[in-house]
Each structure stands twice: as C-alpha cells, then as structure tokens.
Design an enzyme around this catalytic site. Structure first.
Site, mmCIF file in Angstrom:
data_model
loop_
_atom_site.group_PDB
_atom_site.id
_atom_site.type_symbol
_atom_site.label_atom_id
_atom_site.label_comp_id
_atom_site.label_asym_id
_atom_site.label_seq_id
_atom_site.Cartn_x
_atom_site.Cartn_y
_atom_site.Cartn_z
ATOM 1 N N CYS A 196 -33.544 -39.208 -25.738
ATOM 2 C CA CYS A 196 -32.125 -39.346 -25.426
ATOM 3 C C CYS A 196 -31.335 -39.661 -26.680
ATOM 4 C CB CYS A 196 -31.926 -40.441 -24.384
ATOM 5 S SG CYS A 196 -30.194 -40.777 -24.015
ATOM 6 N N CYS A 218 -28.584 -42.291 -26.102
ATOM 7 C CA CYS A 218 -29.065 -43.676 -26.007
ATOM 8 C C CYS A 218 -29.440 -44.244 -27.366
ATOM 9 C CB CYS A 218 -30.293 -43.744 -25.098
ATOM 10 S SG CYS A 218 -30.114 -42.952 -23.504
ATOM 11 N N ASP A 219 -30.108 -43.463 -28.191
ATOM 12 C CA ASP A 219 -30.759 -44.009 -29.382
ATOM 13 C C ASP A 219 -30.225 -43.489 -30.711
ATOM 14 O OD1 ASP A 219 -32.426 -45.398 -27.638
ATOM 15 O OD2 ASP A 219 -33.876 -43.759 -27.571
#
Length: 314
Positions: free
Chosen positions: A136, A139-140
């Site tokens: 992701c 997300c990261d």
C-alpha cells in the site's frame, strides 16, 4: 451464539459493492445484515485519490467510503464487525452464515468480499512485510521520503502507485519481469517519461535482506538468468503490486470459479446455488473499479429482491 431469526439477506463484505447492495436492500425493505471482518470500505480505504467516480471528483478513498456508509446507515442498514468463517446452503433452501461471534440464518446471501494483494513470492517477502515490504503506497509511502523505492509489477496498479510514490521517494524503480508494461498506454507513457522513475524490464526481485529493515535486494536478469545484489544501507522500500487473490473460498462449493479463483456469475450476478449472488472484485469481470463494484452491489441486491419476491421502492 446463534441468531434464530430468519433474515431476508446477509451481505458478506462492506466495501463499495457491499455498501451499494445494502442501500438497495434497504430500499426494498429487506431485513438485512452486513458483515465485515475488517474496516468498512475494504481496499478502497488505501486509495489516496479517486478521480474517476462520477459526481465525486478528486476524492480520497476514505471520504468516498464514508459517504457510502452514511447513506447505507441512514437507510437503516445494520453493519456488524465480524469474520464469516463458513457459508452453508441448507436443504430447505435457506443459508446458514457462520461468523466468529454469531451464526445467521438468511433466505439469500450476497458475497462482496473483494480481493487481497497477491504475494510476489521472493525470499524474505513475508519476513520483511511492514519492515520494508509493503502492499500500500498510500499507507507507507511517507516512510520513504528521500529514499530509494522499488515497485514490483507492470500493470495499472503498479504504475499508478509508482507515480504516487514519486511524491516521497528520491527515486522509484519499476521492476517488470516482462519486456513491456501491461498498464494502459497513458499511464505507461507517463511513467516512462517521469524523471524520478526508472523502468527495468526483464527484471525480477528474488530476495530481500537486512536486519531491522530492507537494505539489500537481489535482482535477476530474466534474459540471462544472472543475479546481482544491490545494497541500500539507509533502507529501501519495496512495494508489491502483482495482482489480487479473490476472497471466494466461502463459496468454492456453491459457485463456479475460474482458474484464478474468481466467481463466475450470470448477468443478474447469481450463481449455481439459488439465492446466492456475488458482487465486486471477487467475481469474474473485465474491469475492477469502485464504480463497477457499486454497480454490482445494486444489481445483486435487486436480483436478490426479485428472488425473494420483493419489489424495489422507486
């Protein structure tokens, strides 16, 4: 604990397909429960930008799902956080839906469980998940500000995420095992012309290594078979986008699956088991987008209403 009350409909999954189905089910006044094992919204929550959902331009996944959830609950939808472990079609034609904390009885079921990221299969992938290996970018990506990032894959998702990661990384390298990008032409052209993206064709990642985080990558030349190690002492990010695995195991005995595990449905999204419908990314179809998932949910709920002998409200 068993719920002895016979529901009209159980919807498994609360992504765009499940929420859309819930809205249409409530409009038909069906007694419905929506079961979601994780966060409402599913994979859409990981999407930073949604530019192709009609009427909601430049949205993010969370905001779009929040609107869908609010609309469903305003209509009276009941959403329960629980993991479905089995689905049985009983001799009397009803379904028994067993979840972690309760068992539900229903006249019809809509499976809208979606799909999860597929593993690439390189050594160290699982060991370094969350410590340098991610699925992701939204997300990261921020954790790799100013660092080198590698993206495994050559399809639309891989290229889209590579472009997104250029916001943070000093350099993004696309590792493509074939000699071409499978992404649509406009995306491929954008990536190939981006000054922060390098595309390495005929290249596979075979291993990641390090101590706390990924600091070494072993790459293979798919043409010669030769391998070499690249070291990044300050840490590097590896983002994997090589497809998805459909959450179809619940209906493996109740529906026909294709070679990749996607559920084969009729035009009304029914399966070989009467009363079972499948919507969203878990089913076999040419395009998997938020819009098509929502469309599936509407069709599945309307078909379930017809099966139950109930008409939709105008």
């Amino acid at each position: 604990m068993a719920n002895n009350k016979l529901l009209d409909l159980v919807i498994v999954g609360a992504g765009p397909a499940g929420l859309s189905a819930a809205i249409y089910a409530q409009r038909a006044l069906l007694n419905t429960v929506v079961l979601e094992q994780q966060a409402v919204g599913g994979q859409v929550l990981l999407t930073s930008e949604v530019d192709n959902y009609p009427g909601v331009p430049h949205a993010d996944g969370y905001s779009l799902i929040d609107l869908m959830k609010s609309q469903a609950t305003e209509f009276g939808a009941t959403i329960v956080s629980d993991k479905v472990t089995s689905l049985e079609h009983k001799p009397d034609g009803t379904f028994e839906v067993t979840a972690s904390s309760e068992t539900y009885q229903a006249k019809a079921v809509i499976l809208a469980g979606g799909a999860t990221p597929r593993l690439a299969g390189f050594t160290g992938e699982k060991d370094f998940s969350g410590r340098g290996v991610s699925y992701c970018a939204t997300c990261d990506g921020m954790f790799y500000r100013g660092k080198q990032v590698f993206v495994v894959g050559g399809g639309n998702s891989a290229v889209e995420e590579a472009l997104f990661l250029t916001r943070f990384a000093s350099k993004v390298t696309l590792l493509v095992r074939k000699d071409y990008l499978r992404a649509q032409a406009s995306l491929a052209q954008e990536a190939l012309g981006h000054d922060k993206i390098e595309v390495r064709f005929l290249t596979s990642l075979t291993k990641v290594d390090g101590e706390r985080f990924v600091t070494e990558l072993t790459l293979r030349d798919n043409k010669t078979g030769e391998e070499h190690v690249e070291k990044y002492p300050e840490g590097a990010g590896v983002f994997v986008f090589v497809g998805r695995v459909p959450a179809s195991e619940l209906v493996a005995d109740l529906a026909d699956l294709d070679a990749d595990g996607y559920v084969i449905t009729a035009d009304d999204l029914s399966c070989k088991t009467p009363g079972l419908y499948v919507a969203g990314d878990v089913r076999q179809k040419p395009l998997r987008q938020i819009l098509t998932a929502a469309s599936d949910g509407a069709i599945a709920a309307t078909s379930a209403s017809t099966f139950l002998g109930v008409s939709q409200l105008p």
